[in-house]
Design a protein around this motif. Structure first.
Motif, short mmCIF file in Angstrom:
data_model
loop_
_atom_site.label_atom_id
_atom_site.label_comp_id
_atom_site.label_asym_id
_atom_site.label_seq_id
_atom_site.Cartn_x
_atom_site.Cartn_y
_atom_site.Cartn_z
N PHE A 149 -26.42 -18.76 93.28
CA PHE A 149 -27.79 -19.12 92.85
C PHE A 149 -28.41 -17.95 92.95
CE2 PHE A 149 -26.90 -23.95 92.78
CZ PHE A 149 -27.38 -23.92 92.37
N LEU A 150 -28.50 -17.22 92.26
CA LEU A 150 -28.78 -15.61 92.34
C LEU A 150 -30.69 -16.03 91.81
CD1 LEU A 150 -28.90 -12.95 93.94
CD2 LEU A 150 -28.60 -12.44 90.83
N ILE A 151 -31.59 -16.09 92.72
CA ILE A 151 -32.98 -16.21 92.68
C ILE A 151 -33.46 -14.90 92.60
CG2 ILE A 151 -35.57 -17.61 92.78
CD1 ILE A 151 -32.67 -18.88 92.66
N CYS A 152 -34.30 -14.20 91.60
CA CYS A 152 -34.52 -12.99 91.87
C CYS A 152 -36.03 -12.48 91.04
CB CYS A 152 -34.17 -12.26 90.36
SG CYS A 152 -32.77 -12.38 90.34
N THR B 119 -43.02 -11.66 88.08
CA THR B 119 -42.59 -9.48 88.41
C THR B 119 -41.08 -9.72 87.28
OG1 THR B 119 -40.84 -11.36 89.86
CG2 THR B 119 -42.17 -9.10 90.51
N ALA B 120 -41.47 -11.03 86.18
CA ALA B 120 -41.04 -10.90 84.88
C ALA B 120 -41.65 -10.04 84.13
CB ALA B 120 -40.68 -12.84 84.57
N LEU B 121 -42.83 -9.98 83.78
CA LEU B 121 -43.66 -9.48 83.63
C LEU B 121 -44.58 -7.77 83.76
CD1 LEU B 121 -46.12 -9.62 81.19
CD2 LEU B 121 -47.41 -10.70 82.27
N ALA C 21 -39.79 -5.86 85.89
CA ALA C 21 -39.50 -6.29 84.91
C ALA C 21 -38.42 -5.61 83.42
CB ALA C 21 -41.01 -7.23 83.89
N THR C 22 -39.04 -5.08 84.22
CA THR C 22 -38.04 -4.45 82.90
C THR C 22 -35.96 -3.98 83.20
OG1 THR C 22 -39.04 -2.40 81.79
CG2 THR C 22 -36.75 -2.02 81.61
N ALA C 23 -36.55 -4.46 84.87
CA ALA C 23 -35.26 -4.28 85.82
C ALA C 23 -34.57 -5.45 85.32
CB ALA C 23 -35.38 -3.93 87.50
N PRO D 281 -42.12 -19.40 83.14
CA PRO D 281 -42.69 -18.45 83.31
C PRO D 281 -43.96 -17.97 84.06
CG PRO D 281 -42.78 -19.50 81.06
CD PRO D 281 -41.51 -20.08 82.23
N ASN D 282 -44.52 -19.32 84.99
CA ASN D 282 -45.59 -19.36 86.41
C ASN D 282 -46.03 -19.07 86.05
OD1 ASN D 282 -46.22 -20.32 88.36
ND2 ASN D 282 -44.23 -19.12 89.24
N ILE D 283 -47.27 -19.03 85.19
CA ILE D 283 -48.71 -18.05 84.29
C ILE D 283 -49.46 -17.63 85.61
CG2 ILE D 283 -49.64 -17.17 82.67
CD1 ILE D 283 -47.41 -17.66 81.72
#
Length: 315
Positions: A2-5, A130-132, A137-139, A157-159
């Motif tokens: 499992f890769l968690i980013c 980090t997804a935003l 996010a781009t990476a 999403p974890n806003i």
């Protein structure tokens, strides 16, 4: 594997104190950090990809991963500082966050920093701010596009309004991420933040039409609901004395991913073929895991020995 980013940081819990002083109880955190640790505590092969500082706090983060058995092979060490999140709880134990992280290590990951893997991960999970926020996010989106032909993608999403206050940006980013994913886990509170007033069932059906095979909506103490193209399955909550809810969603996420592997759903055909009984047992396992975390202070995620009954039901 499992890769968690994503992010790794310290939560600073404000403590009552006298006079002009203010005390904090510092705890390791960050949603993806917690998910990786949660998977390792459940006996899974977990690795973390993200930026971690070379400062003293970053050293503690890496040492925690070593202690918990999370692989550090893909950690990016940098001279940027560690993000700090100040946490204040309300009377119900729900946390509110203030972030100090502009230019911090977890945000300053670029496409040039993306790792290569000897073997493709079974699951690649991303989520939270980090997804935003760029450049990270781009990476991460670039990494997803590269790996998704042979890896299942998970997204939460974890806003976090205290990181980015514009809910339209969160909404647009979530809608851009959903078509790239196979499994989406989202809280009802997050849906209300980015899609206020929109019926949950309608939102989820729209998302399912975009590509995911499984969408799970968590409802705090009221449990969780799973949706597939032709199923809707409700699982009630587990009653516990709540210390706080920090890390509960991350615990649910880790248990959800571990449970999918246990069910053999490590490919898109197997994921789309899960039946009602298996999904119900999967939810029960994840709900119970989250309840254990809620009974303890901070993101103190459970180990497999605390979840043996629910785990056995997945076999």
């Amino acid at each position: 594997m499992f890769l968690i980013c994503g992010e790794a940081l310290f939560d600073l819990f404000g403590e009552a104190s006298s006079g002009d002083s203010l005390s904090f109880d510092a705890r390791i955190g960050g949603s993806p950090f917690n998910v990786a640790m949660g998977l390792a505590r459940l006996g899974e092969d977990a690795a973390f990809f993200g930026g971690i500082s070379r400062d003293a706090l970053g050293e503690r983060l890496v040492q925690k991963f070593r202690t918990e058995g999370v692989s550090e092979d893909y950690i990016l060490r940098t001279d940027h500082l560690t993000t700090l999140s100040v946490v204040q709880k309300d009377e119900h134990g729900h946390p509110a966050y203030t972030f100090y992280g502009a230019g911090a290590a977890d945000r300053m990951v670029t496409t040039d920093d993306l790792p290569d893997f000897p073997e493709p991960p079974l699951f690649l999970h991303v989520g939270s701010y980090t997804a935003l926020v760029d450049p990270v996010a781009t990476a991460l989106k670039t990494l997803i596009e590269r790996e998704r032909p042979h890896t299942l993608i998970s997204f939460d999403p974890n806003i976090r309004p205290t990181v980015v206050s514009d809910m339209m940006l969160w909404r647009q980013n979530t809608e851009a991420m959903v078509p790239l994913t196979d499994v989406v886990k989202v809280s009802d509170e997050d849906l209300e933040l980015i899609l206020p007033g929109e019926p949950v069932d309608e939102v989820v059906r729209k998302w399912l039409a975009l590509g995911p095979d499984l969408v799970v909506v968590t409802r705090g103490g009221n449990g969780a609901t799973a949706y597939t193209s032709d199923l809707k399955i409700d699982c009630p909550g587990v009653r516990v004395t709540v210390e706080d809810t920090v890390g509960a969603g991350d615990t649910f996420q880790a248990a959800l991913l571990a449970g999918l592997k246990q069910l053999g759903a490590t490919g898109r055909d197997r994921l789309s073929g899960l039946d009602e009984t298996r999904i119900n047992n999967l939810l029960a396992f994840a709900v119970r895991a989250a309840a254990v975390t809620c009974s303890r202070r901070g993101a103190d995620l459970p180990r497999m020995t605390e979840l043996e009954k629910e785990w056995a039901a997945l076999k």
